[in-house]
Each structure stands twice: as C-alpha cells, then as structure tokens.
Design a protein around this motif. Structure first.
Motif, PDB file in Angstrom:
ATOM      1  N   CYS A  29       4.369  -5.617   7.132  1.00  5.90           N
ATOM      2  CA  CYS A  29       4.024  -6.721   8.031  1.00  5.90           C
ATOM      3  C   CYS A  29       4.933  -6.748   9.248  1.00  5.90           C
ATOM      4  CB  CYS A  29       4.114  -8.031   7.266  1.00  5.90           C
ATOM      5  SG  CYS A  29       3.462  -9.466   8.158  1.00  5.90           S
ATOM      6  N   ARG A  30       6.124  -6.153   9.151  1.00  6.78           N
ATOM      7  CA  ARG A  30       7.103  -6.157  10.232  1.00  6.78           C
ATOM      8  C   ARG A  30       6.998  -4.926  11.139  1.00  6.78           C
ATOM      9  NH1 ARG A  30      11.059  -9.969   8.694  1.00  6.78           N
ATOM     10  NH2 ARG A  30      10.754 -10.695   6.540  1.00  6.78           N
ATOM     11  N   LEU A  31       6.044  -4.045  10.878  1.00 12.07           N
ATOM     12  CA  LEU A  31       5.943  -2.788  11.619  1.00 12.07           C
ATOM     13  C   LEU A  31       4.710  -2.780  12.516  1.00 12.07           C
ATOM     14  CD1 LEU A  31       6.850  -0.376   8.695  1.00 12.07           C
ATOM     15  CD2 LEU A  31       8.333  -1.059  10.589  1.00 12.07           C
ATOM     16  N   PRO A  32       4.819  -2.300  13.752  1.00 15.45           N
ATOM     17  CA  PRO A  32       3.666  -2.267  14.656  1.00 15.45           C
ATOM     18  C   PRO A  32       2.578  -1.340  14.136  1.00 15.45           C
ATOM     19  CG  PRO A  32       5.736  -1.955  15.864  1.00 15.45           C
ATOM     20  CD  PRO A  32       6.058  -1.828  14.408  1.00 15.45           C
ATOM     21  N   VAL A  33       1.341  -1.776  14.229  1.00 17.20           N
ATOM     22  CA  VAL A  33       0.220  -0.960  13.774  1.00 17.20           C
ATOM     23  C   VAL A  33       0.161   0.393  14.495  1.00 17.20           C
ATOM     24  CG1 VAL A  33      -2.303  -0.832  13.738  1.00 17.20           C
ATOM     25  CG2 VAL A  33      -1.141  -2.864  12.874  1.00 17.20           C
ATOM     26  N   PRO A  34       0.421   0.468  15.836  1.00 13.93           N
ATOM     27  CA  PRO A  34       0.398   1.795  16.467  1.00 13.93           C
ATOM     28  C   PRO A  34       1.403   2.772  15.859  1.00 13.93           C
ATOM     29  CG  PRO A  34       0.268   0.099  18.146  1.00 13.93           C
ATOM     30  CD  PRO A  34       0.571  -0.603  16.855  1.00 13.93           C
ATOM     31  N   ASN A  35       2.576   2.286  15.460  1.00 12.65           N
ATOM     32  CA  ASN A  35       3.565   3.169  14.843  1.00 12.65           C
ATOM     33  C   ASN A  35       3.079   3.671  13.488  1.00 12.65           C
ATOM     34  OD1 ASN A  35       5.061   2.530  17.059  1.00 12.65           O
ATOM     35  ND2 ASN A  35       6.826   1.723  15.952  1.00 12.65           N
ATOM     36  N   ILE A  36       2.423   2.784  12.747  1.00 10.57           N
ATOM     37  CA  ILE A  36       1.852   3.206  11.463  1.00 10.57           C
ATOM     38  C   ILE A  36       0.810   4.290  11.704  1.00 10.57           C
ATOM     39  CG2 ILE A  36       0.535   2.456   9.454  1.00 10.57           C
ATOM     40  CD1 ILE A  36       1.767  -0.350   9.851  1.00 10.57           C
ATOM     41  N   GLY A  37      -0.054   4.051  12.693  1.00 14.67           N
ATOM     42  CA  GLY A  37      -1.086   5.027  13.003  1.00 14.67           C
ATOM     43  C   GLY A  37      -0.517   6.359  13.445  1.00 14.67           C
ATOM     44  N   ASP A  38       0.552   6.344  14.236  1.00 18.61           N
ATOM     45  CA  ASP A  38       1.191   7.586  14.671  1.00 18.61           C
ATOM     46  C   ASP A  38       1.651   8.407  13.470  1.00 18.61           C
ATOM     47  OD1 ASP A  38       0.779   6.934  17.298  1.00 18.61           O
ATOM     48  OD2 ASP A  38       2.875   6.492  17.755  1.00 18.61           O
TER      49      ASP A  38
END
Length: 230
Positions: A29-38
């Motif tokens: 929940c604390r991590l940006p979705v774009p970073n997860i996608g990367d």
C-alpha cells in the motif's frame, strides 16, 4: 450454493484459499503502482480504466474477490458483495461492455456496510455522483444510466481477465492515481524487496537530476550499443 459439486451451466461459486497477510498488504500500500509495474516487466496492469471515487490521493490495496459476469448482468456481483470480507477488492470481468451498468449507488451502500475496499470493473457503472463521495474506491471502464439485468450466468472466485490483467482469486490488487495492477500471490514475497530497491534507485536518479549531475553514460551506453554515433 450447492454442496455436491454439480453446477448449472454458466453458474459457479468458488472459494478462495490463502490470502495475503496484513503486513504484506500494508507494505504494498506504501509503494507507487508504476514502480510495482516496472518490477513486473512494464507490460502488466489494467488498461482503459478510470477512477470514479474522486480522490487522486486514494490508494487501494487488498485481496481480489473475482467475478465473471455476462455483459450487462450483475446477479453474481450481488452474491459476491454478500460473500465479501472487509478489505476485499471485487474485480469484475464484464467483457468491457458499456451498454448497461454493472453496479450503482445502491450496491455502493451495501459495499460500505460490508467494509469492501473497492471495485475494479471491466464494464460500466452508474450513479457516478454517489461514487464520487468516496468511501469505496472504484475503477471502471465507463458509465451509463442504463441498468443491468439480474439473471446470470456468472462465476465467483475463478481466474478472470479484467482490462488486460489476468486475476486469480486472492491476488493482491494495488491501485493509485496512475492505475491498477494485480500481483499474483506467489510473487509477493520476492517482488516486495525488488520494488523497494527500485524506489531507492529512482530517488537517487531524481536527486541527481535535480542537482544537474546525472551521468550521461546512463543513455549514451545504450546508444553506442545500438550503433548510434555520438
């Protein structure tokens, strides 16, 4: 729900197995979705959905309760809301159909009472002014005033396709202002440290950019490898 595993054609209600634990949900929940996608290859995540809850700062993070419906019919969505646990995210495969809404304001009221965290819908919704009040996050493909039928068929807790994502029951759904992504449960433990490391690396690059000290070799090396004269 029957107990002898014999189901009428097109109707099925399954059960989820293990779910992501609270600490894992809080961490993602604390991590940006774009970073997860990367860190998942840059080719996953929902396509063509928009937020209707009118809060760009809202972050949705919770286990998927999946629903597959006939376009324009919400019988199984009503059943899924009844089954949902607090914090669940209902992920609905409505085949991208926009001719009839799958959920509306009355179902939002039920979702609030159940503590449902949000909906991700490859289909249409209605009563957009009520959804804009917040309380339940909502991403959908579009909206229409036309209401749904309640006849079925449909399936609950099966692997579905939603807006370009393959989503299995219990997968972790994370969504923010940039979009929606589904993380398979078996990838959560290995993915989390990689996303954190990626976030730290981006912070260093951002600081170098701010100070004007970015290393030109970051891109020059790529260009040389492709045969581009510099």
């Amino acid at each position: 729900m029957t107990t002898d595993n014999r189901w009428p054609a097109g109707y099925f209600i399954g059960q989820r197995g293990s779910l992501p634990d609270a600490d894992t949900i809080d961490a993602f929940c604390r991590l940006p979705v774009p970073n997860i996608g990367d860190c998942m290859g840059r080719s996953c995540g929902a396509s063509g959905l928009q937020a209707y809850h009118n809060d760009p700062q809202h972050v949705l993070c919770g286990p998927a309760l999946t629903v597959k419906v006939r376009p324009g019919d919400n019988l199984m969505i009503h059943k899924a809301i009844e089954m949902a646990q607090p914090g669940d995210v209902l992920v609905i495969d409505g085949s991208g159909d926009l001719t009839q809404a799958l959920i509306g304001g009355l179902m939002r009221t039920s979702a609030l009472e159940k503590g449902i965290a949000g909906f991700v819908i490859d289909g249409a919704i209605r009563d957009i002014n009520e959804w804009a009040e917040g309380g339940v996050a909502l991403w959908a493909r579009g909206n229409t005033l036309r209401g749904p039928s309640k006849e079925g068929p449909g399936e609950i807790n099966v692997t579905i396709q939603c807006a370009g994502m393959v989503v299995a029951p219990g997968d972790l759904i994370v969504a923010d202002a940039d979009g929606v992504i589904a993380i398979p449960q078996q990838q959560l433990a290995s993915l989390l440290p990689r996303v954190r490391e990626h976030e730290q690396r981006e912070a260093r690059i951002r600081e170098n950019n701010r100070q004007g000290t970015a290393d030109p070799e970051r891109f020059n090396a790529i260009l040389r490898a492709k045969g581009c004269p510099l």
